[in-house]
Design an enzyme around this catalytic site. Structure first.
Site, short mmCIF file in Angstrom:
data_model
loop_
_atom_site.label_atom_id
_atom_site.label_comp_id
_atom_site.label_asym_id
_atom_site.label_seq_id
_atom_site.Cartn_x
_atom_site.Cartn_y
_atom_site.Cartn_z
N SER A 168 -0.67 2.31 4.88
CA SER A 168 0.73 2.18 5.31
C SER A 168 1.66 2.13 4.11
O SER A 168 2.78 2.64 4.16
CB SER A 168 0.91 0.96 6.21
OG SER A 168 0.50 -0.22 5.56
N GLU A 169 1.23 1.49 3.01
CA GLU A 169 2.00 1.50 1.77
C GLU A 169 1.09 1.51 0.55
O GLU A 169 -0.01 0.95 0.59
CB GLU A 169 2.95 0.30 1.68
CG GLU A 169 4.22 0.41 2.50
CD GLU A 169 4.18 -0.44 3.74
OE1 GLU A 169 5.15 -0.41 4.51
OE2 GLU A 169 3.18 -1.14 3.95
N THR A 170 1.59 2.12 -0.50
CA THR A 170 0.98 2.10 -1.83
C THR A 170 2.08 1.70 -2.81
O THR A 170 3.20 2.21 -2.71
CB THR A 170 0.40 3.47 -2.20
OG1 THR A 170 -0.61 3.83 -1.26
CG2 THR A 170 -0.19 3.46 -3.60
#
Length: 285
Positions: free
Chosen positions: A46-48
């Site tokens: 979902s996020e990096t």
């Protein structure tokens, strides 16, 4: 291309593999926007996040946060996960709290009882949802008007809007039409309280159930969402719909066991959770 320190953490859970994973490139200096976006698309989380030297006075580090499709000005689980990665790699804060620089400004992160907690940033948009937006949500979630007991814009960067349902059971039973939700970023919350002062036993310490439906970020439902919970806390506590201290469960519908600890102290709302480090190594970018 060079080797860079890399870690994967699991955020908002005391049990590894039950929270929201975050990939962190610790030595991101020199990477282009295109390289960061390409790596975030490749990890497909979902996020990096990417850690960089700070540019503002008082900041300990700077972070840039990418979903598989776009960059975010702020996000909660990357804030706690990035802080954990920075600390585990030898970072030393200048003061009592860690100060993170991101696109919405400086965000304080403190260590407390085995958890990290960030100070909720100001809302960029608040107030009740417009009739058209509310009707779109009711259609996409297959709800009747009477199912929604309260609604509000709770945008602190990603664009969140939110509705409260009568119960956690209603929240968990939702089967959204994600195409009908576009382009909204929607949080749904419902109480686990069966009656005043009694918590549903199946959820233990959690007073609320939260789900995050994201129609534009490449991840239809986020497992555990710090930015949404921060916005929800400002709304719910500020309007008397929640106490000054509560725990929200999130990720239940996805087989996770996320726990978000919310506490108001004076004018500040702290949003916290446990963070587990699962992977440490090098990545060539």
């Amino acid at each position: 291309m060079k080797s860079r320190r890399y870690t994967v953490v699991d955020v908002f859970t005391a049990t590894p593999l039950k929270g929201n994973p975050l990939a962190v490139v610790v030595d991101a200096e020199g990477l282009s926007d295109a390289q960061m976006q390409a790596f975030a698309r490749w990890t497909n989380l979902s996020e990096t996040s990417f850690l960089l030297p700070p540019t503002q006075a008082g900041a300990d580090y700077r972070v840039r946060i990418f979903t598989p499709q776009r960059e975010l000005p702020f996000a909660g689980h990357p804030t706690l996960g990035s802080c954990q990665a920075w600390l585990s790699q030898g970072g030393e804060p200048q003061g009592d709290a860690v100060v993170q620089e991101c696109a919405v400004g400086l965000v304080r992160v403190r260590r407390e009882q085995g958890r990290l907690a960030f100070a909720a940033p100001p809302l960029l948009r608040s107030g009740p949802l417009e009739e058209g937006v509310l009707a779109q949500i009711q259609t996409a979630l297959h709800l009747q008007p009477e199912d929604v007991v309260a609604h509000q814009w709770v945008d602190n960067g990603p664009g969140w809007c939110a509705v409260m349902l009568r119960s956690a059971e209603q929240v968990l039973a939702l089967k959204p039409d994600f195409a009908a939700l576009q382009p909204l970023e929607l949080g749904v919350v419902g109480p686990h309280l069966q009656k005043v002062g009694v918590v549903a036993p199946q959820q233990g310490e959690a007073q609320f159930e939260v789900r995050a439906f994201i129609s534009t970020m490449g991840v239809p439902e986020d497992p555990v969402t710090g930015s949404l919970n921060a916005g929800l806390a400002q709304w719910l506590i500020g309007s008397g719909l929640a106490p000054d201290h509560y725990v929200a469960a999130q990720g239940t519908a996805l087989g996770r066991a996320g726990r978000v600890h919310v506490q108001r102290e004076g004018a500040t709302i702290w949003v916290g959770g446990a963070v587990q480090t699962l992977v440490q190594g090098m990545v060539t970018l």
